[in-house]
Structures are given as structure tokens and as C-alpha cells.
Design an enzyme around this catalytic site. Structure first.
Site, short mmCIF file in Angstrom:
data_model
loop_
_atom_site.label_atom_id
_atom_site.label_comp_id
_atom_site.label_asym_id
_atom_site.label_seq_id
_atom_site.Cartn_x
_atom_site.Cartn_y
_atom_site.Cartn_z
N LYS A 1 31.93 38.24 43.91
CA LYS A 1 32.24 37.33 45.11
C LYS A 1 31.57 37.02 46.35
CE LYS A 1 35.18 34.86 42.62
NZ LYS A 1 34.77 33.40 42.12
N TYR B 1 33.44 42.70 40.36
CA TYR B 1 33.99 41.47 40.76
C TYR B 1 34.08 41.15 41.94
CZ TYR B 1 37.50 37.99 41.48
OH TYR B 1 38.23 36.79 41.91
N SER C 1 37.48 35.81 47.07
CA SER C 1 38.62 36.54 46.72
C SER C 1 38.86 37.54 47.80
CB SER C 1 38.25 36.99 45.42
OG SER C 1 39.23 38.36 45.13
#
Length: 320
Positions: free
Chosen positions: A145, A141, A117
Site C-alpha cells: 500500500k 500488505y 491503509s
């Protein structure tokens, strides 16, 4: 040459499954349907409902099929919510990836394409992000990643794992009306839901240092994203050199105001968006170069902004 697609019942994953089928590469989908949809999976598609946290299930799956490789898309993808759910985020994105890598190693599967991402960059201080731009994630998050990328890197050093990570930016549109973005947090679904409910879409901040004062982002079509996964898998199969990470970016940003104008133009629904104050933490501009992906993965923007909007709008109206 069957590939395992984790998260293959989701918005992006289901497009990847169909792109693999079009390329003649059979797949098996593993998805727990927490955010994916059974209806996104074709009736004749090999499908297993389950979680990457179930180690026994993974071992059974890898023993039943002789996978050529894995495309790992499954994960908890809500950056904002991850701030209040860090343990859940790390479990779904880090523990799950560790389990998958361990199961693949036990089965002798040594090819993996990872869904990463743009969140790994945080708020970049450059006009055009490249793969060399420092990574400074600002949410659990984004951190999860980046840890996933580290796991692949270290596993690649320790074993024969051939891998690459594809860093997504703002994925929009639909390659077929049956597959749509159902995220409650993404811009296109939010705008379409507002129009469907008779509400006015909103812009958060119009005083940014950008040409029209609204945030500029990198919007790419989900069909192009899916094709990049196929090209990455084919490159791994062929044993060709591959970079550890690729940005799937357009090189040219689009502002939120331009998106709103495009939605009104494409849908025929005239509206003037409500302007609200800035949201904390929203950077003015995030745009990435896709040059490396263009060189190795035939990455290119095959859709105009209006085509992205039109395809997403058609898919949203096909719901049900």
C-alpha cells in the site's frame, strides 16, 4: 463524468459505487470477483469482470469509456496472509496499480483516488496518528500500500496526474443490509459468525496498557468512508488543492472489550468473551486524527458505536 471503480464489487467498493450514484456521478465497476460479489452490484450498473493484470482489458476499457477519473480500491487486503504470500500480494497490489496507472496515462485520464491503509504505519509509537507520523509497515500488505502511494506521488510529479490516497483504519458497519463485510479476518464478521454458530467470541489479550486491558482501535463506518471518496473525487474534478494522503480516522479509539459489550447490548445475545493470550505483533493502541479529511473532505463520524454494530448485525443476518 463517469468514474472507473476498481474493486467495486467488494464490501467497501460497493458502498463507494452507491455513494457515487447518490451524488449523480456515474461509474463503471471493474472487479475479478476474487473477494467481491456479483450480488453487490445493482442490475443496471455497468460492470466488467476482469483483473488489473490484464493490460489488454484495461486498454479496451479506457478506450470504450471517457473516464473523468479512477477510484482504485481493488487489491489483496489480508495483512496476515500477505506474510506467507508476498509475491501474490505485490502482484495484486503493486503490479496491478502500475498497470492501471499506465493505462490511465495512455488514455489521458489524470485523476485518481487510491484506497490505502493504516497498515502503512505499522506499530506507531504515538497516541494519535497523523499524516506526518512515520510510515513503518510490518507486512507485505502494508508495504504494498505504501508503494502504491509512492507510485501515485511519482506519477504525479512526472505527469499531470491529480491524486490522493485515503488511509483506512478499521472499517465496519453497513449503509444498506444488502452490502456486508465478508472478510474471514475482520472482527465484526468473526464475532457474528461465532454467535451464529453458538460459539463464544474471543478476545486476544487483556493485559495491554489500555483502560480495560484490551487493544484499542479506530473503528469507522463504511458509509462515512464511501462519502469521503465522493468528496475526494469532487475535489479533483473541481481542481481544488488536495493533500496527497488523508487519514480516515475517528480521533477516538474503541477497545475490543467495548466492542464485545456493544455486540451483546445491540444483538440481545448475552455472552462473556473467552480470553486468549495476546497475538504476536498486535499493538496496544492505533487511533488516528481525521482533521485534514474533515477540513477538505467533509469527513466526520456520522454513526455511534451502537449504530455501527446494529447496521453490521442487520447486514450479516440478511446474508443469503
Amino acid at each position: 463524468m463517469t468514474w472507473l471503480i476498481t474493486g467495486g464489487a467488494g464490501y467497501i467498493g460497493s458502498h463507494v459505487v452507491r455513494a457515487f450514484a447518490a451524488a449523480g456521478l456515474p461509474t463503471v465497476v471493474l472487479d475479478d470477483l476474487s473477494s467481491g460479489h456479483r450480488s453487490f452490484i445493482a442490475p443496471d450498473q455497468d460492470f466488467v469482470e476482469g483483473t488489473l493484470l490484464d493490460v489488454a482489458l484495461l486498454d479496451r476499457l479506457f478506450s470504450e469509456y471517457r473516464f473523468a477519473g479512477v477510484v482504485h480500491i481493488a487489491g489483496y487486503k489480508y495483512a496476515g496472509e500477505s506474510v506467507s504470500k508476498p509475491v501474490h500480494t505485490y502482484e495484486q497490489n503493486v503490479t496491478a496499480t502500475t498497470n492501471l496507472l499506465a493505462a490511465a496515462q495512455r488514455a489521458g485520464v489524470d485523476r485518481l483516488v487510491f484506497s490505502s491503509s493504516a497498515a502503512v504505519y505499522g506499530t506507531p509509537d504515538v497516541d494519535l496518528v497523523t499524516e506526518a507520523t512515520p510510515t513503518r509497515p510490518e507486512s507485505p500488505y502494508g508495504e504494498s500500500k505504501l508503494i502504491g502511494e509512492w507510485l501515485l506521488r511519482d506519477q504525479g510529479r512526472a505527469t499531470r496526474l491529480a491524486h490522493t490516497s485515503l488511509r483506512y483504519f478499521n472499517v465496519v458497519g453497513s449503509a444498506t443490509p444488502e452490502l456486508r463485510d465478508t472478510s474471514p479476518h475482520n472482527l465484526f464478521p468473526l464475532v457474528f459468525a461465532a454467535l451464529a454458530d453458538g460459539r463464544t467470541p474471543r478476545i486476544n489479550g487483556e493485559d495491554y496498557p489500555t483502560p480495560d486491558g484490551t487493544c484499542v482501535r479506530d473503528y469507522v463506518h463504511v458509509g462515512d468512508i464511501a462519502e469521503a471518496h465522493v468528496r475526494a473525487a469532487e475535489r479533483l474534478i473541481a481542481g481544488h488543492p488536495i493533500e496527497p494522503v488523508y487519514n480516515l480516522g475517528s480521533g477516538d479509539g474503541v477497545s475490543v472489550r467495548q466492542i464485545m459489550d456493544g455486540v451483546a447490548r445491540v444483538t440481545g445475545v448475552e455472552f462473556e468473551p473467552e480470553v486468549h493470550p495476546r497475538r504476536p505483533g498486535d499493538p496496544a493502541r492505533i487511533v488516528a486524527s481525521g482533521e485534514l479529511a474533515a477540513r477538505d473532505l467533509d469527513w466526520r463520524m456520522r454513526y455511534s458505536l451502537d449504530e455501527m454494530i446494529a447496521s453490521a448485525w442487520e447486514a450479516s443476518r440478511s446474508e443469503g
